[in-house]
Write a protein that holds these residues in place. Structure first.
Motif, short mmCIF file in Angstrom:
data_model
loop_
_atom_site.label_atom_id
_atom_site.label_comp_id
_atom_site.label_asym_id
_atom_site.label_seq_id
_atom_site.Cartn_x
_atom_site.Cartn_y
_atom_site.Cartn_z
N ARG A 267 0.83 -1.20 0.00
CA ARG A 267 0.00 0.00 0.00
C ARG A 267 0.87 1.25 0.00
NH1 ARG A 267 -3.87 0.16 -2.47
NH2 ARG A 267 -4.13 -1.99 -1.76
N LEU A 268 1.97 1.24 0.74
CA LEU A 268 2.89 2.39 0.74
C LEU A 268 3.48 2.60 -0.64
CD1 LEU A 268 4.79 1.80 4.11
CD2 LEU A 268 3.33 3.74 3.57
N ALA A 272 2.89 5.90 -3.11
CA ALA A 272 4.06 6.62 -3.62
C ALA A 272 4.04 6.67 -5.15
CB ALA A 272 5.34 5.95 -3.13
N HIS A 273 3.61 5.58 -5.79
CA HIS A 273 3.53 5.55 -7.26
C HIS A 273 2.52 6.57 -7.77
CE1 HIS A 273 3.52 3.99 -11.31
NE2 HIS A 273 2.21 3.76 -11.24
N ILE A 274 1.35 6.64 -7.13
CA ILE A 274 0.32 7.60 -7.54
C ILE A 274 0.84 9.03 -7.40
CG2 ILE A 274 -1.93 8.55 -6.92
CD1 ILE A 274 -2.73 5.69 -6.08
N TYR A 326 -9.06 7.34 0.14
CA TYR A 326 -9.39 5.97 0.49
C TYR A 326 -8.13 5.09 0.58
CZ TYR A 326 -14.17 7.40 -0.47
OH TYR A 326 -15.36 8.04 -0.44
N ALA A 327 -7.13 5.43 -0.21
CA ALA A 327 -5.87 4.70 -0.14
C ALA A 327 -5.22 4.88 1.24
CB ALA A 327 -4.92 5.15 -1.23
N PHE A 328 -5.27 6.10 1.74
CA PHE A 328 -4.70 6.35 3.06
C PHE A 328 -5.56 5.70 4.16
CE2 PHE A 328 -2.28 9.80 1.00
CZ PHE A 328 -1.04 9.53 1.54
N LYS A 329 -6.86 5.67 3.97
CA LYS A 329 -7.72 4.98 4.94
C LYS A 329 -7.41 3.49 4.97
CE LYS A 329 -11.67 8.15 5.09
NZ LYS A 329 -13.12 8.32 4.82
N GLU A 330 -7.18 2.93 3.79
CA GLU A 330 -6.81 1.51 3.72
C GLU A 330 -5.48 1.27 4.41
OE1 GLU A 330 -6.54 -2.59 2.50
OE2 GLU A 330 -8.17 -1.17 2.89
#
Length: 504
Positions: A267-268, A272-274, A326-330
Motif C-alpha cells: 500500500r505504501l 508513492a507511485h500515484i 481511500y488509499a490512506f484509509k486503507e
C-alpha cells in the motif's frame, strides 16, 4: 533414531522449516522486506514488483519493543540473603563477568523474531585458549547459543527434551568450499560427547550465497571423546518465545502477520507511485500545436508528455482522481489490524493522539494492557530458565573447584522484574496511604533501598539522620533556657503562683 547418521541429510528434514524461518525472519527484523517478499518468495504480483519498493520496519520495531519492556529496565537478582553475604557477592560477580543483562536483552530481541533462544553453560576459558590463563582464567561461562545449530532430542510422544546436540558445519582449512566437517557437541545429564562427521555439500542458495544442505558421511572416530560434567543436569537451556503443549519449539511474533506486513508495504508503494505520477502529469494542447515535418510526422518531446486534442483549444493537465483519501484509509486500517494482531497498542509507539502527557501511570498502564500481557507471557519462560541457569552455574563451579574453595552455599536466586513502564511514585504512595489508613507500609531502610541504596548504605544514612536529630535536641533546650533568663517581668507581680494576695 539418531539425527547424525551416515547417508542422512543435514540439517535433518524435520528441522529444515524451523531453520529457514529463523533466517527469513531475521531479514524481516533487519528491514530487508524486499529480499523476502520479492527476491526469495515472489509473494507480490508482477505489477506490484514494478512499483517503488517502500517498506516500514514495523517487524523490527515490535521485536525491539518486546525486549525493551522485558529487559530494558534490568531485573534485580538476589540470593535471598544480606547484600554483603558471600552468596550475593558471587551472584553479582557471575552476572557482571558474563554480561548477563546484555545477553538477556539480545536473547529477548532475537527470541521475538525466531521463537526460540538458547543459553549454554560451560566451565573453561571465555576465548577457548586463545590467551593464557593469566589473561583468560578458567571460570563458569554463560553464553548465548545460535539457535539454528541446536537440535534437541525429545521423548517419544512428549515434548520433554532429554538431550541437546549442537551441530556446526565447518569448511576444512585450505579446501575452499569442497571439504566440510560437522562438529557435534552432545549434551546429556552428567556428560558431554564430542564427535565429528564428514559432509558433502548438496544444495546451494543463490539468495543467501551459501551452502544450505549437506549429506552426512562417515564419522571420524578419532575425534570422538566423552567429558563428564559432574552434575546430572543438561547445560543447554531453551527459552521459547511462547509455545503450545504439543510442540517442542516456540512460536515467533512475526510468522502470523507476514500477509499484513506485505500488504502494508504494498500500500505504501502504491501511494508513492500515484504521487509520483501526479508530480509529472500529461499536458493536453490544441490540435496543430505540435510541430511536424514535411511528411506529416509530429515532433514529440517525450519529456513534455504532451498530446493533441481535436476538441477544445485550452491547455490543461490530464489528472486522475486516484482516490488517495481511500488509499490512506486503507493504509491506516491495515496498520491498525497489524498492531492489534501483534498486541502492540499505539501508545507504546507514540503514534497519533496516543501521547501520555498529563496521564497518570495507571491510565497509561491500562492502555498498555495488551502489551503487558504479552510481556508477562514471555517473562514466565525467562524467569524459570534464568533461575535454573544460575543455580546450575553455581553447582558446576562447586563441582569444578570444590565447595570449600568456592566459599558459598548453592542457592536458587530470586528475580524481581520490572514492567518497563515509568512509575508514578506519588500515585503509588497515595494508593498505599488509603489502603492502610495512613499507616506505614515499609520501614525507612526498605524505602531507601528502593531508591537504589544497598543495605549498608541505608543503615549508614539512617544513623546520620539519627545523629542529626540528637544534635538538634541538645541545642534546642539551651536556646529556650537562655530566652527564659532574659525575659523581663513586672516586679509587682508575684512570681510564686501558689501564694495568694498582694503586698500593700
Amino acid at each position: 533414531m539418531s539425527l547424525f547418521q551416515k547417508g542422512e541429510y543435514f540439517p535433518h528434514p524435520d528441522h529444515d522449516e524451523r531453520i529457514e524461518t529463523y533466517r527469513d525472519n531475521k531479514q524481516l527484523f533487519l528491514g530487508n522486506h524486499f529480499d523476502i517478499f520479492v527476491k526469495k518468495y515472489g509473494s507480490l504480483s508482477g505489477e506490484q514488483q514494478q512499483l517503488l519498493d517502500i517498506s516500514t520496519n514495523i517487524a523490527g520495531l515490535v521485536c525491539m519493543k518486546s525486549a525493551d519492556m522485558l529487559f530494558g529496565e534490568q531485573p534485580t537478582f538476589t540470593a535471598g540473603k544480606k547484600s554483603d553475604s558471600l552468596e550475593q557477592k558471587r551472584l553479582e560477580k557471575l552476572i557482571s563477568e558474563n554480561q548477563l543483562h546484555q545477553t538477556n536483552y539480545e536473547s529477548a530481541m532475537s527470541n521475538s523474531y525466531r521463537g526460540d533462544s538458547f543459553y549454554k553453560l560451560r566451565y573453561g576459558q571465555l576465548f577457548g585458549g586463545k590467551y593464557n590463563t593469566s589473561i583468560d582464567p578458567f571460570r563458569v561461562v554463560i553464553e548465548s547459543q545460535k539457535a539454528e545449530y541446536v537440535f534437541p532430542e525429545v521423548l517419544p510422544g512428549t515434548n520433554r527434551i532429554f538431550a541437546y546436540h549442537i551441530a556446526i558445519p565447518k569448511v576444512v582449512d585450505n579446501t575452499g568450499d569442497e571439504e566440510w566437517v560437522l562438529d557435534v557437541e552432545s549434551h546429556y545429564p552428567g556428560k558431554l560427547v564430542y564427535s565429528q562427521y564428514g559432509l558433502e555439500p548438496l544444495s546451494f542458495s543463490s539468495y543467501e550465497n551459501r551452502v544450505v544442505t549437506w549429506k552426512i558421511l562417515d564419522e571420524n572416530k578419532t575425534m570422538q571423546r566423552k567429558v563428564p560434567t559432574g552434575i546430572n543436569k543438561l547445560l543447554v537451556f531453551h527459552v521459547p518465545n511462547f509455545k503450545t503443549d504439543d510442540e517442542t519449539f516456540g512460536i515467533n511474533d512475526l510468522d502470523a502477520h507476514k500477509g499484513l506486513l506485505a500488504e502494508l508495504n504494498n500500500r505504501l508503494g502504491r501511494i508513492a507511485h500515484i504521487l509520483d505520477v501526479h508530480s509529472e502529469p500529461i499536458i493536453t494542447v490544441p490540435e496543430g500545436a505540435l510541430a511536424q515535418d514535411d511528411e506529416g510526422n509530429k515532433f514529440y518531446d517525450e519529456t513534455m508528455k504532451a498530446i493533441e486534442l481535436k476538441e477544445g483549444d485550452k491547455v490543461a493537465y490530464v489528472v486522475w482522481n486516484a482516490q488517495l483519501e481511500y488509499a490512506f484509509k486503507e493504509l491506516e486500517f491495515v496498520l491498525e489490524q497489524l498492531l492489534v494482531n501483534m498486541e502492540m497498542p499505539k501508545v507504546a509507539l507514540g503514534m497519533n493522539d496516543s501521547g501520555t502527557s498529563g496521564s497518570s501511570s495507571l491510565a497509561i498502564k491500562n492502555r498498555m494492557s495488551t502489551l503487558l500481557s504479552k510481556i508477562s507471557r514471555k517473562r514466565m519462560y525467562y524467569d524459570q530458565v534464568l533461575k535454573d541457569l544460575i543455580e546450575t552455574a553455581l553447582e558446576l563451579e562447586h563441582k569444578k573447584i570444590g565447595a570449600s574453595k568456592a566459599g558459598y552455599e548453592i542457592f536458587r536466586p530470586l528475580i524481581h522484574w520490572n514492567d518497563g513502564l515509568p512509575s508514578d511514585e506519588l500515585q503509588e504512595a497515595n494508593i498505599e496511604n488509603v489502603r492502610t489508613a495512613g499507616k506505614p507500609t515499609m520501614s525507612q531502610k526498605t524505602a531507601m533501598m528502593k531508591r537504589g541504596m544497598t543495605e549498608e548504605q541505608a543503615e549508614l544514612e539512617l544513623q546520620r539522620i539519627k545523629d542529626e536529630e540528637e544534635a538538634e535536641m541538645i541545642v534546642t533546650p539551651s536556646i529556650n533556657k537562655n530566652r527564659n533568663t532574659t525575659t523581663l517581668q513586672d516586679p509587682n507581680v508575684n512570681s510564686n503562683p501558689d501564694k495568694k494576695g498582694f503586698e500593700e
